[in-house]
Design a protein around this motif. Structure first.
Motif, PDB file in Angstrom:
ATOM      1  N   ILE A 136       0.831  -1.213   0.000  1.00 60.15           N
ATOM      2  CA  ILE A 136       0.000   0.000   0.000  1.00 60.15           C
ATOM      3  C   ILE A 136       0.857   1.251   0.000  1.00 60.15           C
ATOM      4  CG2 ILE A 136      -1.687   1.313   1.331  1.00 60.15           C
ATOM      5  CD1 ILE A 136      -2.728  -1.427   2.369  1.00 60.15           C
ATOM      6  N   MET A 137       1.861   1.301   0.864  1.00 59.21           N
ATOM      7  CA  MET A 137       2.668   2.515   0.986  1.00 59.21           C
ATOM      8  C   MET A 137       3.468   2.808  -0.273  1.00 59.21           C
ATOM      9  SD  MET A 137       3.993   2.406   4.916  1.00 59.21           S
ATOM     10  CE  MET A 137       5.280   3.554   4.504  1.00 59.21           C
ATOM     11  N   VAL A 138       4.134   1.798  -0.808  1.00 61.35           N
ATOM     12  CA  VAL A 138       4.967   2.011  -1.990  1.00 61.35           C
ATOM     13  C   VAL A 138       4.106   2.403  -3.184  1.00 61.35           C
ATOM     14  CG1 VAL A 138       6.574   0.925  -3.589  1.00 61.35           C
ATOM     15  CG2 VAL A 138       6.758   0.445  -1.153  1.00 61.35           C
ATOM     16  N   SER A 140       1.133   3.837  -3.128  1.00 60.92           N
ATOM     17  CA  SER A 140       0.530   5.153  -2.913  1.00 60.92           C
ATOM     18  C   SER A 140       1.542   6.274  -3.110  1.00 60.92           C
ATOM     19  CB  SER A 140      -0.078   5.228  -1.505  1.00 60.92           C
ATOM     20  OG  SER A 140      -1.094   4.263  -1.339  1.00 60.92           O
ATOM     21  N   VAL A 141       2.774   6.077  -2.640  1.00 65.56           N
ATOM     22  CA  VAL A 141       3.809   7.092  -2.825  1.00 65.56           C
ATOM     23  C   VAL A 141       4.109   7.282  -4.310  1.00 65.56           C
ATOM     24  CG1 VAL A 141       6.274   7.535  -2.493  1.00 65.56           C
ATOM     25  CG2 VAL A 141       4.859   6.907  -0.553  1.00 65.56           C
ATOM     26  N   ARG A 142       4.085   6.224  -5.082  1.00 66.96           N
ATOM     27  CA  ARG A 142       4.345   6.344  -6.517  1.00 66.96           C
ATOM     28  C   ARG A 142       3.143   6.906  -7.267  1.00 66.96           C
ATOM     29  NH1 ARG A 142       7.775   0.673  -6.787  1.00 66.96           N
ATOM     30  NH2 ARG A 142       9.710   1.579  -6.032  1.00 66.96           N
ATOM     31  N   ASN A 143       1.944   6.716  -6.744  1.00 65.30           N
ATOM     32  CA  ASN A 143       0.770   7.331  -7.357  1.00 65.30           C
ATOM     33  C   ASN A 143       0.670   8.821  -7.052  1.00 65.30           C
ATOM     34  OD1 ASN A 143      -0.075   4.959  -8.541  1.00 65.30           O
ATOM     35  ND2 ASN A 143      -1.562   4.448  -6.952  1.00 65.30           N
ATOM     36  N   PHE A 144       1.211   9.234  -5.880  1.00 64.39           N
ATOM     37  CA  PHE A 144       1.194  10.641  -5.476  1.00 64.39           C
ATOM     38  C   PHE A 144       2.600  11.062  -5.044  1.00 64.39           C
ATOM     39  CE2 PHE A 144      -3.006   8.875  -4.609  1.00 64.39           C
ATOM     40  CZ  PHE A 144      -3.854   9.807  -5.194  1.00 64.39           C
ATOM     41  N   PRO A 145       3.559  11.097  -5.967  1.00 66.52           N
ATOM     42  CA  PRO A 145       4.957  11.308  -5.571  1.00 66.52           C
ATOM     43  C   PRO A 145       5.240  12.681  -4.983  1.00 66.52           C
ATOM     44  CG  PRO A 145       4.730  11.398  -7.967  1.00 66.52           C
ATOM     45  CD  PRO A 145       3.423  10.935  -7.432  1.00 66.52           C
ATOM     46  N   ASP A 146       4.483  13.706  -5.383  1.00 62.18           N
ATOM     47  CA  ASP A 146       4.731  15.041  -4.849  1.00 62.18           C
ATOM     48  C   ASP A 146       3.814  15.381  -3.684  1.00 62.18           C
ATOM     49  OD1 ASP A 146       2.549  15.028  -6.488  1.00 62.18           O
ATOM     50  OD2 ASP A 146       2.862  17.039  -7.289  1.00 62.18           O
ATOM     51  N   ARG A 147       3.095  14.383  -3.168  1.00 59.13           N
ATOM     52  CA  ARG A 147       2.276  14.544  -1.959  1.00 59.13           C
ATOM     53  C   ARG A 147       2.594  13.418  -0.985  1.00 59.13           C
ATOM     54  NH1 ARG A 147       0.646  19.707  -2.617  1.00 59.13           N
ATOM     55  NH2 ARG A 147      -0.468  20.009  -4.590  1.00 59.13           N
ATOM     56  N   ARG A 148       3.822  12.946  -1.000  1.00 55.04           N
ATOM     57  CA  ARG A 148       4.131  11.725  -0.257  1.00 55.04           C
ATOM     58  C   ARG A 148       4.008  11.902   1.254  1.00 55.04           C
ATOM     59  NH1 ARG A 148      10.291  11.204  -2.308  1.00 55.04           N
ATOM     60  NH2 ARG A 148       9.225  11.865  -4.200  1.00 55.04           N
ATOM     61  N   GLY A 149       4.384  13.087   1.767  1.00 53.42           N
ATOM     62  CA  GLY A 149       4.237  13.313   3.198  1.00 53.42           C
ATOM     63  C   GLY A 149       2.788  13.238   3.631  1.00 53.42           C
ATOM     64  N   ILE A 150       1.896  13.779   2.806  1.00 55.30           N
ATOM     65  CA  ILE A 150       0.468  13.790   3.121  1.00 55.30           C
ATOM     66  C   ILE A 150      -0.125  12.390   3.032  1.00 55.30           C
ATOM     67  CG2 ILE A 150      -1.770  14.623   2.310  1.00 55.30           C
ATOM     68  CD1 ILE A 150      -0.370  17.216   1.484  1.00 55.30           C
TER      69      ILE A 150
END
Length: 573
Positions: A136-138, A140-150
């Motif tokens: 899930i984390m990997v 999601s971070v790749r789907n939203f790379p410029d919102r990764r902190g959020i």
């Protein structure tokens, strides 16, 4: 007309289920199942009573829980080469098997296991969360790379509040008379959620949403409302004895709030669907609208084939911060050493504190129902810490160019204050400590994963974040078993309290005073290490960390989506 309307409705439903926002919803729901890790203080008391364990033995099982929930390197490596569904199937099977065996042992349906067997069972069952967590984390971070902190803050926030949600579902389904049923709920509920929702978690490449941040804030508001409701629900349960119907009513409202993100996903996909119909040319199939590569690894790699060096080549010839590191380059870097040292001392001491909250309440004379409230409050404020640290650190980093490790250091300092409230207690201090420690530890979690992704890139992220979090259970073992557990048993032996069915028991502020002072010192040391990392990376964070992702334009097969924000207003009108 009827057939056309039906086909359009079916096309829209498929688009919603295949969309990024439904994927976010599915990830949040599955992350709730990973919150079982933070309910250990509740069911550890059942294990202690059933098997007559000492506090040192219970703390050793706490280390097994921390070790299992943080050893995700195998899941990370497998994520590099396999589709996400493989990780989900392994995780669901492992979760059910491990917790089911714990349940049948504490309910005497099988022979009493030896202590080392119980250690393996706890480690095995909690390790199951890593499979879904990694996928899930990997993704999601790749789907939203410029919102990764959020996105990391939201996902890890639902892990934090997951324990409180599952506790409410347990009360609604089984009542509060037999805590062993909570372990049985751990066995079947997370596994069922994974099997239902895992197809939605996959890399999805579409063009950037202009209102993306606004949608994330809406998800945040819904999540906060959920957490506040559970907070007041637990306070009410502390003051009033609920009937079974009362528990069912509370849990039903919690489930309704959990489903609100589906409405947000439908609204966003409806806008996309209408914009698609406005454009000229034939309609675009959903499969073309949401493209998903087959594995986590391929989504991060370039379309142009590259010749990779051997695993030992260029270990010391590291790229710039923010570029893609190899696994060995990252592991042998000074930045990773500082991250692991801070995680070892700061996160390890936080885990040790959370694992012992139930016994702390018992030693200070808190009733059993109050101890259950403490555990729920840790879970609730763990959620607040996770979501707020994700949003706040993202704002401080992008708007004010402050290093994210600086926020990480302040999270350690907050936790340190909560530990001192237990070391030097006063009336009601454990409630405050549960709130502060829960919030502080929650704030630490998403920042650890965000810092690793920012410094070492996303190419090997599935493995690297699992390497980084491995330091936490090692620190927890030393502080939990060799410090807290042994000091507690020493105090109990001084009082000569060996109570049948309860093991070694200590009563009074002195039981945990010395050990929690040591935990606070270890957390303070972790904060100092993070201040050093923040100083080292101050120039890196002054730049645009997400520059590469801001410049990248994801274009599906059509130019239909989100041309101007005015389109949204015209459609809504």
């Amino acid at each position: 007309m009827g057939n056309k309307g039906g086909s359009e409705a079916w096309a829209f439903i498929k688009q919603v289920v295949a969309g990024r926002w439904f994927s976010v919803f599915a990830g949040l729901i599955m992350m709730i199942g990973n919150g079982t890790t933070y309910v250990f203080p509740t069911y550890s008391k059942v294990i202690k009573t059933q098997f007559d364990y000492s506090q040192t033995q219970i703390n050793t099982l706490g280390f097994a829980k921390d070790l299992g929930s943080n050893i995700g390197i195998i899941a990370g490596l497998l994520a590099e080469v396999t589709p996400t569904w493989v990780l989900f199937i392994i995780g669901a099977f492992q979760n059910f098997t491990g917790f089911f065996l714990i349940w049948v042992s504490i309910t005497a349906r099988i022979a009493k296991p030896k202590f080392w067997q119980m250690f393996i069972l706890v480690c095995f069952s909690t390790n199951s969360s890593n499979w879904a967590n990694t996928a899930i984390m990997v993704t999601s971070v790749r789907n939203f790379p410029d919102r990764r902190g959020i996105i990391l803050g939201l996902l890890k926030g639902y892990v934090g509040i997951g324990g409180a949600i599952i506790s409410q579902l347990y009360l609604a389904i089984y009542g509060h008379n037999d805590p062993s049923n909570l372990v049985f709920l751990f066995a079947w509920l997370p596994s069922l959620l994974i099997l239902i929702l895992f197809p939605s978690i996959r890399p999805i490449r579409i063009r950037k949403h202009p209102d993306e941040l606004k949608v994330f804030y809406q998800l945040l508001y819904v999540s906060i409302l959920l957490a506040i409701f559970i907070l007041f629900l637990t306070i009410a349960q502390k003051q009033v004895v609920f009937s079974q119907a009362g528990y069912v009513g509370g849990a039903s409202f919690v489930v309704c709030l959990l489903c609100v993100p589906i409405l947000i996903a439908c609204r966003e996909e409806l806008l996309l669907y209408k914009l698609n119909k406005q454009t000229a040319g034939p309609s675009i199939p959903v499969s073309m609208l949401h493209q998903n590569p087959p594995t986590l690894a391929t989504s991060a790699s370039s379309e142009v084939p590259e010749v990779s060096p051997s695993c030992c080549q260029n270990i010391w010839n590291k790229p710039e911060r923010g570029e893609d590191f190899t696994i060995l380059q990252a592991v042998f870097s000074k930045d990773m050493a500082l991250i692991c040292l801070a995680t070892f001392s700061g996160c390890g001491s936080s885990l040790a504190a959370i694992d012992n909250l139930g016994q702390v309440g018992e030693s200070l004379g808190y009733p059993q129902r109050a101890i259950g409230i403490l555990v729920s409050w840790v879970s609730i404020f763990n959620f607040f810490g996770r979501v707020f640290s994700g949003f706040i650190s993202e704002t401080l980093m992008t708007k004010y160019k402050l290093p994210r490790p600086l926020t990480f250091a302040f999270a350690f300092l907050i936790t340190c204050i909560g530990q001192l409230f237990i070391a030097y207690p006063f009336p009601g201090s454990v409630y405050l400590a549960a709130i502060i420690i829960g919030f502080g530890f929650g704030a630490q979690n998403p920042m650890l994963f965000a810092v690793i992704s920012e410094m070492f890139g996303l190419k090997r992220y599935s493995t690297l974040f699992n390497c980084g979090q491995l330091a936490a259970p090692l620190g927890s073992y030393i502080l939990n078993v060799d410090v807290v557990g042994k000091l507690y048993d020493m105090e109990a032996l001084r009082e000569h309290k060996q109570i049948a069915g309860r093991g070694l028991t200590c009563t009074g502020a002195h039981c945990f005073g010395g050990s929690f002072t040591i935990l606070a010192a270890a957390t303070l040391f972790g904060a100092l290490v993070m201040f050093v990392l923040a100083y080292r990376t101050r120039e890196f964070y002054k730049r645009d960390v997400y520059k590469n992702f801001n410049e990248e334009i994801w274009i599906p097969q059509t130019q239909m989506e989100f041309y101007h924000l005015d389109n949204k207003k015209s459609i809504e009108d």
